[in-house]
Motif scaffolding. Structure first.
Motif, PDB file in Angstrom:
ATOM      1  N   ASP A 143       0.825  -1.195   0.000  1.00 43.34           N
ATOM      2  CA  ASP A 143       0.000   0.000   0.000  1.00 43.34           C
ATOM      3  C   ASP A 143       0.865   1.253   0.000  1.00 43.34           C
ATOM      4  OD1 ASP A 143      -2.361  -1.465   0.135  1.00 43.34           O
ATOM      5  OD2 ASP A 143      -2.462  -1.382   2.332  1.00 43.34           O
ATOM      6  N   ALA A 144       0.376   2.297  -0.659  1.00 44.52           N
ATOM      7  CA  ALA A 144       1.007   3.609  -0.565  1.00 44.52           C
ATOM      8  C   ALA A 144       0.869   4.126   0.865  1.00 44.52           C
ATOM      9  CB  ALA A 144       0.350   4.576  -1.541  1.00 44.52           C
ATOM     10  N   PRO A 145       1.724   5.051   1.291  1.00 43.64           N
ATOM     11  CA  PRO A 145       1.592   5.623   2.641  1.00 43.64           C
ATOM     12  C   PRO A 145       0.190   6.155   2.926  1.00 43.64           C
ATOM     13  CG  PRO A 145       3.677   6.292   1.679  1.00 43.64           C
ATOM     14  CD  PRO A 145       2.938   5.562   0.607  1.00 43.64           C
ATOM     15  N   LEU A 146      -0.449   6.744   1.934  1.00 41.81           N
ATOM     16  CA  LEU A 146      -1.810   7.246   2.116  1.00 41.81           C
ATOM     17  C   LEU A 146      -2.763   6.122   2.489  1.00 41.81           C
ATOM     18  CD1 LEU A 146      -4.165   9.273   1.840  1.00 41.81           C
ATOM     19  CD2 LEU A 146      -4.135   8.812  -0.626  1.00 41.81           C
ATOM     20  N   VAL A 147      -2.656   4.999   1.800  1.00 45.69           N
ATOM     21  CA  VAL A 147      -3.556   3.872   2.070  1.00 45.69           C
ATOM     22  C   VAL A 147      -3.262   3.275   3.444  1.00 45.69           C
ATOM     23  CG1 VAL A 147      -4.312   1.596   1.254  1.00 45.69           C
ATOM     24  CG2 VAL A 147      -3.811   3.414  -0.395  1.00 45.69           C
ATOM     25  N   LYS A 148      -2.001   3.203   3.812  1.00 41.43           N
ATOM     26  CA  LYS A 148      -1.650   2.713   5.149  1.00 41.43           C
ATOM     27  C   LYS A 148      -2.262   3.606   6.219  1.00 41.43           C
ATOM     28  CE  LYS A 148       2.757   0.694   3.635  1.00 41.43           C
ATOM     29  NZ  LYS A 148       4.238   0.785   3.736  1.00 41.43           N
ATOM     30  N   PRO A 278       0.312  12.607   9.091  1.00 37.90           N
ATOM     31  CA  PRO A 278       0.769  12.006   7.832  1.00 37.90           C
ATOM     32  C   PRO A 278       2.270  12.087   7.621  1.00 37.90           C
ATOM     33  CG  PRO A 278      -0.389  14.077   7.439  1.00 37.90           C
ATOM     34  CD  PRO A 278      -0.628  13.719   8.859  1.00 37.90           C
ATOM     35  N   TRP A 279       2.955  13.005   8.306  1.00 39.16           N
ATOM     36  CA  TRP A 279       4.402  13.105   8.176  1.00 39.16           C
ATOM     37  C   TRP A 279       5.119  11.889   8.777  1.00 39.16           C
ATOM     38  CZ3 TRP A 279       1.152  16.458  10.697  1.00 39.16           C
ATOM     39  CH2 TRP A 279       1.140  16.419  12.098  1.00 39.16           C
ATOM     40  N   THR A 280       4.393  11.097   9.563  1.00 36.32           N
ATOM     41  CA  THR A 280       4.985   9.849  10.067  1.00 36.32           C
ATOM     42  C   THR A 280       4.751   8.686   9.102  1.00 36.32           C
ATOM     43  OG1 THR A 280       3.003   9.198  11.316  1.00 36.32           O
ATOM     44  CG2 THR A 280       4.601  10.616  12.434  1.00 36.32           C
ATOM     45  N   TYR A 281       3.983   8.915   8.046  1.00 33.10           N
ATOM     46  CA  TYR A 281       3.736   7.905   7.010  1.00 33.10           C
ATOM     47  C   TYR A 281       4.454   8.236   5.706  1.00 33.10           C
ATOM     48  CZ  TYR A 281      -0.179   6.091   9.814  1.00 33.10           C
ATOM     49  OH  TYR A 281      -0.954   5.535  10.809  1.00 33.10           O
ATOM     50  N   ASP A 282       4.555   9.518   5.402  1.00 32.63           N
ATOM     51  CA  ASP A 282       5.066   9.971   4.103  1.00 32.63           C
ATOM     52  C   ASP A 282       6.108  11.055   4.347  1.00 32.63           C
ATOM     53  OD1 ASP A 282       5.468  11.177   1.603  1.00 32.63           O
ATOM     54  OD2 ASP A 282       3.395  10.844   0.969  1.00 32.63           O
ATOM     55  N   GLN A 283       7.341  10.793   3.885  1.00 32.01           N
ATOM     56  CA  GLN A 283       8.418  11.753   4.123  1.00 32.01           C
ATOM     57  C   GLN A 283       8.160  13.103   3.463  1.00 32.01           C
ATOM     58  OE1 GLN A 283      10.565  12.907   1.567  1.00 32.01           O
ATOM     59  NE2 GLN A 283       9.495  11.785  -0.053  1.00 32.01           N
ATOM     60  N   GLY A 284       7.239  13.146   2.489  1.00 29.83           N
ATOM     61  CA  GLY A 284       6.965  14.391   1.791  1.00 29.83           C
ATOM     62  C   GLY A 284       5.976  15.297   2.496  1.00 29.83           C
ATOM     63  N   CYS A 285       5.418  14.854   3.618  1.00 31.10           N
ATOM     64  CA  CYS A 285       4.435  15.663   4.340  1.00 31.10           C
ATOM     65  C   CYS A 285       5.109  16.526   5.409  1.00 31.10           C
ATOM     66  CB  CYS A 285       3.374  14.773   4.992  1.00 31.10           C
ATOM     67  SG  CYS A 285       2.179  14.087   3.828  1.00 31.10           S
ATOM     68  N   SER A 286       4.638  17.742   5.531  1.00 32.15           N
ATOM     69  CA  SER A 286       5.171  18.651   6.542  1.00 32.15           C
ATOM     70  C   SER A 286       4.489  18.403   7.885  1.00 32.15           C
ATOM     71  CB  SER A 286       4.942  20.106   6.116  1.00 32.15           C
ATOM     72  OG  SER A 286       5.562  20.367   4.870  1.00 32.15           O
ATOM     73  N   PRO A 287       5.235  18.474   8.983  1.00 30.24           N
ATOM     74  CA  PRO A 287       4.653  18.225  10.322  1.00 30.24           C
ATOM     75  C   PRO A 287       3.849  19.406  10.825  1.00 30.24           C
ATOM     76  CG  PRO A 287       6.987  18.714  10.513  1.00 30.24           C
ATOM     77  CD  PRO A 287       6.691  18.670   9.042  1.00 30.24           C
ATOM     78  N   ILE A 288       2.682  19.599  10.232  1.00 25.92           N
ATOM     79  CA  ILE A 288       1.814  20.727  10.585  1.00 25.92           C
ATOM     80  C   ILE A 288       0.527  20.170  11.175  1.00 25.92           C
ATOM     81  CG2 ILE A 288       0.580  22.751   9.733  1.00 25.92           C
ATOM     82  CD1 ILE A 288       2.561  22.811   7.391  1.00 25.92           C
ATOM     83  N   PRO A 289       0.233  20.434  12.428  1.00 22.39           N
ATOM     84  CA  PRO A 289      -0.997  19.912  13.042  1.00 22.39           C
ATOM     85  C   PRO A 289      -2.228  20.650  12.536  1.00 22.39           C
ATOM     86  CG  PRO A 289       0.129  21.360  14.566  1.00 22.39           C
ATOM     87  CD  PRO A 289       1.031  21.230  13.367  1.00 22.39           C
TER      88      PRO A 289
END
Length: 608
Positions: A143-148, A278-289
């Protein structure tokens, strides 16, 4: 040999379509029966109201999957919107987990909610051919990170949806899966490139879905099909390890973003994804709550200042699209907000120049990458992309003569400006284009601050929808969405009106001044209010800064409220985007949402 490759292409397309038919036919009988009253209530209930019933085990997730699976199959029968049908596998997964494991004591923010996915999204065990027969037979290993993330939140990815080959069209057609049609009028497109999603959601076959957007690909389908979407800035929503027709293209970044039946669904879905970190699933996501509370506090009092871009300087919108914008402007003013219109020349940089830059950045490889995925020159391509590729293939001296002829003989300065230099770029030229992109971003950033603009309103497109095959001449009429991809600003689209011939046909009482350039003429030829009657028409809401999706969603709620569609409390939400416990249970009546209402097809309740 090209002919042998084409014969193999036709064989594989037929085999894939047959396999899809067999998968649908093999589903249990309950997926092929009529919609029951109980299922209709499930399908017509927004997420903030449905989720408490699932978490309390009042409704079993299998019943929810059956309702949405059944409706998805019906929607596919009407519009040809599905590519991969994962219902049987997800049903087995739920049965294996059991009720206790499924609901996990109510921990998942999307427990038991079916989610549809654009065909680009990687799901383990399934293909993502995106309309290219050469990619058939390649099943994803994980699965892609999104699906996970979605699975960890308790969601059920149950179908994937159709796209145009190359992913560069506002239609959704390819040889592998065929053509997807508009749920309101089969002669028109549901939008693209996330057209399968918009058709499915509009018909109630899914309440929330995921698409991509590089030039308007979640916003145009929302506009054409009458649903809700938001284009997220790059880094806010997971996008890695999925399939694309242009891997490595970063001049105008394609982003993954949510689509939904209603604003409460859209807001709750995006909030749920972001609160899953999502930044813990996908390295391309910014850690913004999630920051809606801060936005709500900021706008709790005071006058909001809206800018309006009625015209992008290339294609003046048709009357139906202008009327939807006017309805929104009038409603906001009645609510007390300040609304100021700006001409293209009054904007920080001209939209035409932005459209030219974005198109050159997106296609700086001369179309080689998306063309490389075709197996044969005889395969069907999107009619608009075919025109682009043919122009790319011309010798530079021929292009030079053509541009001069357009500019000085045809006296079409706009079209000449857009196509001048339309060729594959060197690395040095690409870097210069990126430098210009950043200059545009800086200019708009400062303009929003200096003008004290909170939000920007525009039409999403100059037409309510395009008929099938129209992209041959309409492909360049994408400025209203594409320029905000260049700026990477968050934008939402919501339905506002429907095409009404007596109000939207040019006449002495309803005058209209069309643009005269080739881009405009290539799309105006399809404006026929008699044929378009009843098609939905939307507006686009643009935020002033990147990565502030919460601000755009707040503004979208402001527009909804101004249109008399209720407010957050009446939609079953307490604090913006949170489930209101007092709203538990299935909807007794249908609140405001896009798409077509799902009606029960039998009188008597079946045992659930």
């Amino acid at each position: 040999m090209p002919l042998l490759a084409y014969l193999a292409h036709r064989r594989d397309c037929k085999a894939k379509q047959l396999a899809r038919q067999q998968i649908i036919a093999s589903l249990p009988a309950e997926y092929h029966g009529p919609i029951t009253p109980h299922q209709a209530r499930i399908l017509n209930t927004p997420l903030p109201l449905l989720l408490p019933s699932i978490k309390s085990q009042e409704i079993h997730p299998l019943n929810v999957l059956t309702a949405y699976g059944k409706r998805a199959i019906q929607a596919h029968g009407k519009t040809n919107c599905l590519t991969e049908i994962m219902i049987a596998e997800e049903e087995k997964r739920l049965e294996k987990q059991g009720v206790e494991a499924t609901v996990r004591q109510g921990q998942g923010s999307l427990e038991g909610i079916p989610v549809s996915l654009k065909d680009t999204v990687s799901v383990a065990g399934y293909e993502s051919c995106i309309g290219y027969s050469g990619l058939l037979g390649i099943k994803k290993s994980e699965d892609a990170p999104l699906v996970k993330l979605l699975r960890d939140a308790g969601a059920i990815p149950f179908v994937k949806t159709n796209v145009p080959v190359t992913l560069l069209s506002f239609e959704s057609f390819n040889d592998v899966f065929g053509r997807t049609t508009n749920p309101y009028n089969t002669a028109y497109s549901p939008g693209g490139s996330t057209g399968g999603e918009s058709a499915l959601i509009a018909l109630g076959g899914s309440r929330i879905g995921v698409g991509t957007d590089v030039a308007g690909s979640v916003r145009i389908p929302a506009h054409y099909s009458g649903i809700y979407s938001i284009r997220c800035s790059h880094g806010r929503f997971p996008r890695s390890y999925n399939t694309t027709s242009m891997p490595g293209q970063e001049g105008v970044v394609s982003v993954y973003s949510p689509m939904a039946r209603s604003l409460p669904d859209l807001l709750y879905f995006l909030r749920s994804v972001i609160e899953m970190k999502p930044w813990t699933y996908d390295q391309g996501c910014s850690p913004i709550p999630w920051r809606m509370k801060e936005v709500e506090d900021e706008y709790r009092a005071g006058v909001r200042r809206w800018a309006v871009m009625r015209d992008d300087g290339v294609v003046n919108p048709t009357l139906a699209c202008q009327r939807a914008l006017d309805i929104t402007i009038d409603a906001l003013r009645k609510l007390g907000d300040e609304v100021i219109e700006f001409s293209p020349d009054q904007l920080p940089t001209h939209p035409k120049d932005m459209l030219r830059l974005a198109s050159h950045l997106l296609n700086s490889d001369g179309g080689k990458t998306y063309e490389s995925l075709f197996r044969s020159i005889f395969e069907s391509g999107d009619p608009g992309v075919v025109q682009m590729s043919r122009f790319f293939a011309l010798p530079r001296w021929v292009k030079w003569i053509y541009v001069k002829w357009v500019r000085y003989v045809r006296r079409d300065r706009i079209w000449a400006d857009l196509i001048e230099g339309w060729s594959e770029k060197t690395v040095e030229q690409q870097w210069q284009l990126v430098r210009h992109r950043e200059a545009h971003r800086n200019a708009w950033f400062e303009w929003f601050k200096q003008q004290k603009i909170d939000f920007l309103l525009t039409p999403p497109n100059s037409l309510p929808a395009v008929p099938h095959g129209a992209m041959k001449t309409a492909i360049a009429a994408c400025g209203y969405t594409f320029i905000f991809n260049l700026l990477d600003l968050p934008c939402s689209v919501i339905p506002v009106a429907t095409v009404t011939p007596e109000l939207d046909t040019p006449s002495a009482l309803t005058p209209w001044t069309p643009s005269r350039n080739r881009v405009a003429q290539g799309i105006y030829k399809y404006y026929d209010t008699a044929k378009m009657a009843g098609l939905p028409v939307g507006v686009q809401i643009v935020g002033p800064r990147r990565l502030e999706e919460e601000r755009v969603l707040w503004a979208t709620g402001r527009v909804e409220e101004s249109l008399g569609r209720g407010n957050w409390e009446s939609w079953g939400c307490g604090e913006l985007g949170r489930v209101n416990p007092a709203g538990n249970g299935l909807s007794g009546g249908r609140g405001w949402e896009g798409g077509i209402e799902v009606l029960a097809e039998v009188e008597d309740e079946e045992s659930e």
